[in-house]
Scaffold this motif. Structure first.
Motif, PDB file in Angstrom:
ATOM      1  N   ASP A 202       0.781  -1.113   0.137  1.00  0.00           N
ATOM      2  CA  ASP A 202       0.096   0.059  -0.170  1.00  0.00           C
ATOM      3  C   ASP A 202       0.709   1.322  -0.034  1.00  0.00           C
ATOM      4  N   ALA A 203       1.903   1.145   0.767  1.00  0.00           N
ATOM      5  CA  ALA A 203       2.736   2.241   1.046  1.00  0.00           C
ATOM      6  C   ALA A 203       3.495   2.461  -0.306  1.00  0.00           C
ATOM      7  N   MET A 204       3.836   1.607  -1.052  1.00  0.00           N
ATOM      8  CA  MET A 204       4.421   1.713  -2.435  1.00  0.00           C
ATOM      9  C   MET A 204       3.516   1.906  -3.572  1.00  0.00           C
ATOM     10  N   GLY A 205       2.387   2.223  -3.193  1.00  0.00           N
ATOM     11  CA  GLY A 205       1.315   2.850  -4.457  1.00  0.00           C
ATOM     12  C   GLY A 205       0.750   1.855  -5.100  1.00  0.00           C
ATOM     13  N   VAL A 206       0.857   0.626  -4.561  1.00  0.00           N
ATOM     14  CA  VAL A 206      -0.065  -0.598  -5.064  1.00  0.00           C
ATOM     15  C   VAL A 206      -1.310  -0.523  -4.870  1.00  0.00           C
ATOM     16  N   GLY A 207      -2.368  -0.258  -5.821  1.00  0.00           N
ATOM     17  CA  GLY A 207      -3.725  -0.163  -5.542  1.00  0.00           C
ATOM     18  C   GLY A 207      -4.360  -1.657  -5.280  1.00  0.00           C
ATOM     19  N   LEU A 208      -4.492  -1.797  -3.802  1.00  0.00           N
ATOM     20  CA  LEU A 208      -4.876  -3.267  -3.663  1.00  0.00           C
ATOM     21  C   LEU A 208      -6.174  -3.561  -4.102  1.00  0.00           C
ATOM     22  N   ARG A 209      -7.146  -2.755  -3.801  1.00  0.00           N
ATOM     23  CA  ARG A 209      -8.586  -2.707  -4.278  1.00  0.00           C
ATOM     24  C   ARG A 209      -8.751  -2.974  -5.795  1.00  0.00           C
ATOM     25  N   ARG A 210      -7.843  -2.347  -6.453  1.00  0.00           N
ATOM     26  CA  ARG A 210      -7.962  -2.341  -8.015  1.00  0.00           C
ATOM     27  C   ARG A 210      -7.347  -3.828  -8.438  1.00  0.00           C
ATOM     28  N   MET A 211      -6.361  -4.241  -7.702  1.00  0.00           N
ATOM     29  CA  MET A 211      -5.732  -5.538  -7.714  1.00  0.00           C
ATOM     30  C   MET A 211      -6.676  -6.669  -7.568  1.00  0.00           C
ATOM     31  N   ARG A 212      -7.335  -6.632  -6.543  1.00  0.00           N
ATOM     32  CA  ARG A 212      -8.214  -7.450  -6.243  1.00  0.00           C
ATOM     33  C   ARG A 212      -9.327  -7.811  -7.360  1.00  0.00           C
ATOM     34  N   LEU A 213      -9.750  -6.780  -7.646  1.00  0.00           N
ATOM     35  CA  LEU A 213     -10.913  -6.767  -9.048  1.00  0.00           C
ATOM     36  C   LEU A 213     -10.287  -7.335 -10.078  1.00  0.00           C
ATOM     37  N   THR A 214      -9.090  -6.722 -10.640  1.00  0.00           N
ATOM     38  CA  THR A 214      -8.498  -7.331 -11.734  1.00  0.00           C
ATOM     39  C   THR A 214      -8.361  -8.837 -11.541  1.00  0.00           C
ATOM     40  N   LEU A 215      -7.836  -9.286 -10.149  1.00  0.00           N
ATOM     41  CA  LEU A 215      -7.722 -10.588 -10.294  1.00  0.00           C
ATOM     42  C   LEU A 215      -8.785 -11.545 -10.354  1.00  0.00           C
ATOM     43  N   ILE A 216     -10.054 -10.970  -9.770  1.00  0.00           N
ATOM     44  CA  ILE A 216     -11.047 -11.854  -9.851  1.00  0.00           C
ATOM     45  C   ILE A 216     -11.579 -11.637 -11.134  1.00  0.00           C
ATOM     46  N   PHE A 217     -11.837 -10.553 -11.754  1.00  0.00           N
ATOM     47  CA  PHE A 217     -12.413 -10.497 -13.066  1.00  0.00           C
ATOM     48  C   PHE A 217     -11.469 -11.556 -14.199  1.00  0.00           C
ATOM     49  N   GLY A 218     -10.248 -11.108 -14.104  1.00  0.00           N
ATOM     50  CA  GLY A 218      -9.394 -11.848 -14.878  1.00  0.00           C
ATOM     51  C   GLY A 218      -9.486 -13.331 -14.666  1.00  0.00           C
ATOM     52  N   THR A 219      -9.412 -13.694 -13.493  1.00  0.00           N
ATOM     53  CA  THR A 219      -9.591 -15.153 -13.135  1.00  0.00           C
ATOM     54  C   THR A 219     -10.996 -15.638 -13.810  1.00  0.00           C
TER      55      THR A 219
END
Lengths: 309, 257
Positions: A202-219
């Protein structure tokens, strides 16, 4: 790393060509490949282009899709026992396909249950619930179908098969698999950051919520399209990342493409095994992948218990 | 001379149809539900005139039959229950060829107490069949291909319908005498002149998808509608002659240059 990439690509190419020349029809290797590329009259062309080629392409695409999704899930959940089937995608995809819905939106339900701020554990629990529910509904829909063959097809949906597929199925699955694969590929950097922990990422600027959504929809896209065409094939997403993790230095970002190639290799091999071992008995793909995967899974459990991992 | 049973209940599609053809007015009391399904039954309209049964022992018992007609594959539990309740059950095997069509008709005539009627039907059947069996000229090669890649050889009713219509069955070349699964690749390599599939049921199933595979469509050529089996093929009744007529028409299509 380049050596790993080159050897995996070479392996996949060899297995793809081998898959094209395996089958119950007696067609010589040279004759078959010639018919595939050059065409011409004669039944060999029909067999190569309309039966063997779509089968090999599907094994490649679906194996790659499952391997990629498995690596992405394991990277995000930071749990080596994660598998695309775990969040209920395979089961729901089978249900969706059975209800003749050809999209990969099944995983949206798991997200809805777990909520946008739910933890990884909640996601896993929701996924298990969805899987069970989807399995029950699939059985129900098939049982109530006016078609007398449908009730017996639960075996195909639960165990998977690439028999008698055609290029039509390739075109059905390809767009969503490509879309999903591209989405999952964008997770590479984020997954690497996540190995330092959610707060650090989070501190490094990685959007966790967006990652989660990308993961879900991509999978969902990738596994949904695969399951709609070939039924639920398990263990590829679970086993392949484990086998290749030592070779990529346990970096989840690099593991993504390595698992895609490894998954393609595994499924091509399994599909050839299905045609060469007991060809008359219609062995299902999911059975072979489970026979390879389950012992490996058990080995993992024992290793975890003895303090490894 | 056996007694003529007065209340007959039929629990099997094939016995339903033979019974409807041979029974007296009021002798047949009920037929199975599937006899009214146009996809499976060649006598679906007539079947609507009879009360339907679902083959459950309790239901059949309450109709107080003195004879029950069942198939040899009818649910064993139901048949055993009816026999324990003291009802006479006659079991009919499926007809595995054109000879057995004759046998079943005669057996049904005996069971219903109308042997002369059955014999007349058989003579008529033989006369009409003789017309078809005269074909000895060019025999195009055909394949029967059903859901899940199932094919039927020469020792099946479907195979003999095909043979009577003047086709050679490639299942025989591939080594099938009864039924069995033939891989799509093997079928394609044998290059049949036409492929005959069954009519798919409503609500798609994966098992039936293979009948629409691009390879099958390529092998069927330009007249796919002509090469479908239907309710005439399912049972060993005189309606198989209609099936042979359809296949004879298909043969002429195939041989036309």
């Amino acid at each position: 790393m380049t050596r790993l990439f080159a050897s995996l690509v070479a392996l996949v190419v060899v297995l793809f060509l081998a898959s094209l020349v395996v089958g119950p029809a007696q067609i010589g290797v040279a004759q078959g490949l010639h018919a595939l590329v050059m065409g011409g009259d004669g039944p060999a062309t029909l067999v190569m282009r309309e039966i063997r080629l779509p089968r090999a392409v599907l094994a490649l695409m679906i194996g790659g899709a499952l391997g990629l999704a498995g690596a992405a899930m394991q990277g995000y959940l930071r749990n080596p026992l994660a598998d695309p089937g775990l969040i209920g995608v395979s089961g729901s995809a089978a249900l969706g396909a059975v209800l003749a819905i050809q999209t990969g939106l099944a995983a949206a339900f798991a997200l809805a249950l777990a909520g946008p701020r739910g933890s990884s554990l909640t996601l896993i629990l929701a996924g298990i619930a969805i899987s069970a529910l989807a399995g029950a509904h699939t059985a129900l829909v098939l049982n109530l179908s006016p078609n007398p063959f449908a009730a017996n097809e639960i075996v195909f949906w639960m165990m998977g098969s690439l028999a008698d597929r055609s290029m039509v199925h390739v075109w059905i699955a390809l767009p969503l698999i490509v879309l999903g694969a591209v989405m999952l590929a964008t997770l590479a950097r984020g997954l690497d950051a996540l190995t330092l922990g959610e707060d650090a990422a989070d501190a490094m600027g990685v959007g966790l919520r967006r990652m989660r959504l990308t993961l879900i929809f991509g999978t969902a896209a990738v596994v949904g399209a695969s399951t709609a065409v070939a039924g639920a094939i398990g263990f590829v997403g679970l086993v392949v990342p484990h086998l290749l993790r030592p070779f990529v230095g346990a970096q989840p970002g690099r593991l993504l493409w390595a698992s895609a190639l490894g998954g393609a290799a595994m499924l091509l091999t399994a599909d050839m095994a299905v045609r060469m071992i007991l060809p008359d008995r219609d062995l299902k793909l999911g059975v072979v992948t489970a026979l390879i995967g389950a012992p490996l899974f058990l080995h993992l459990i024992f290793r975890t218990r003895s303090g490894g991992v | 001379m056996a007694d003529v049973p007065k209340r007959v209940v039929s629990m099997n599609l094939c016995t339903d149809q033979l019974a409807m053809l041979l029974a007296d007015e009021g002798q047949l009391v009920s037929v199975s539900r599937i006899a009214a399904d146009v996809r499976s039954s060649a006598m679906a309209e007539q079947a609507l005139l009879y009360p339907a049964n679902s083959g459950l022992a309790e239901e059949v018992f309450l109709m107080q039959p003195d004879l029950v007609l069942a198939g040899s594959f009818t649910a064993r539990a139901s048949v055993n229950m009816l026999e324990r309740l003291g009802i006479r059950v006659v079991k009919f095997k499926p007809a595995y060829g054109l000879d057995e069509v004759r046998t079943r008709i005669l057996e049904m005539g005996d069971a219903l107490g109308h042997p002369e009627r059955a014999e007349a039907m058989v003579s008529d059947f033989d006369a009409r069949l003789a017309d078809y069996l005269r074909i000895t000229a060019e025999r195009p090669r055909a394949a029967l291909y059903y859901a899940n890649g199932y094919t039927s050889g020469d020792k099946t009713l479907a195979g003999q319908i095909l043979a009577a219509a003047g086709f050679d069955n490639i299942a025989a070349e591939a080594g099938f005498s009864g039924g069995g699964v033939i891989p799509l690749e093997v079928l394609a390599m044998m290059q049949p002149d036409t492929v005959i599939t069954s009519r798919p049921y409503p609500a798609a199933s994966r098992s039936e998808e293979v009948m629409g595979h691009p390879v099958i469509e390529a092998l069927r050529g330009s007249r796919p509608e002509a090469s479908l089996t239907d309710s005439d093929w399912v049972c060993g009744t005189p309606f198989v002659l209609e099936a042979i007529a359809d296949m004879t028409a298909l043969r002429e299509e195939v041989l036309r240059p």
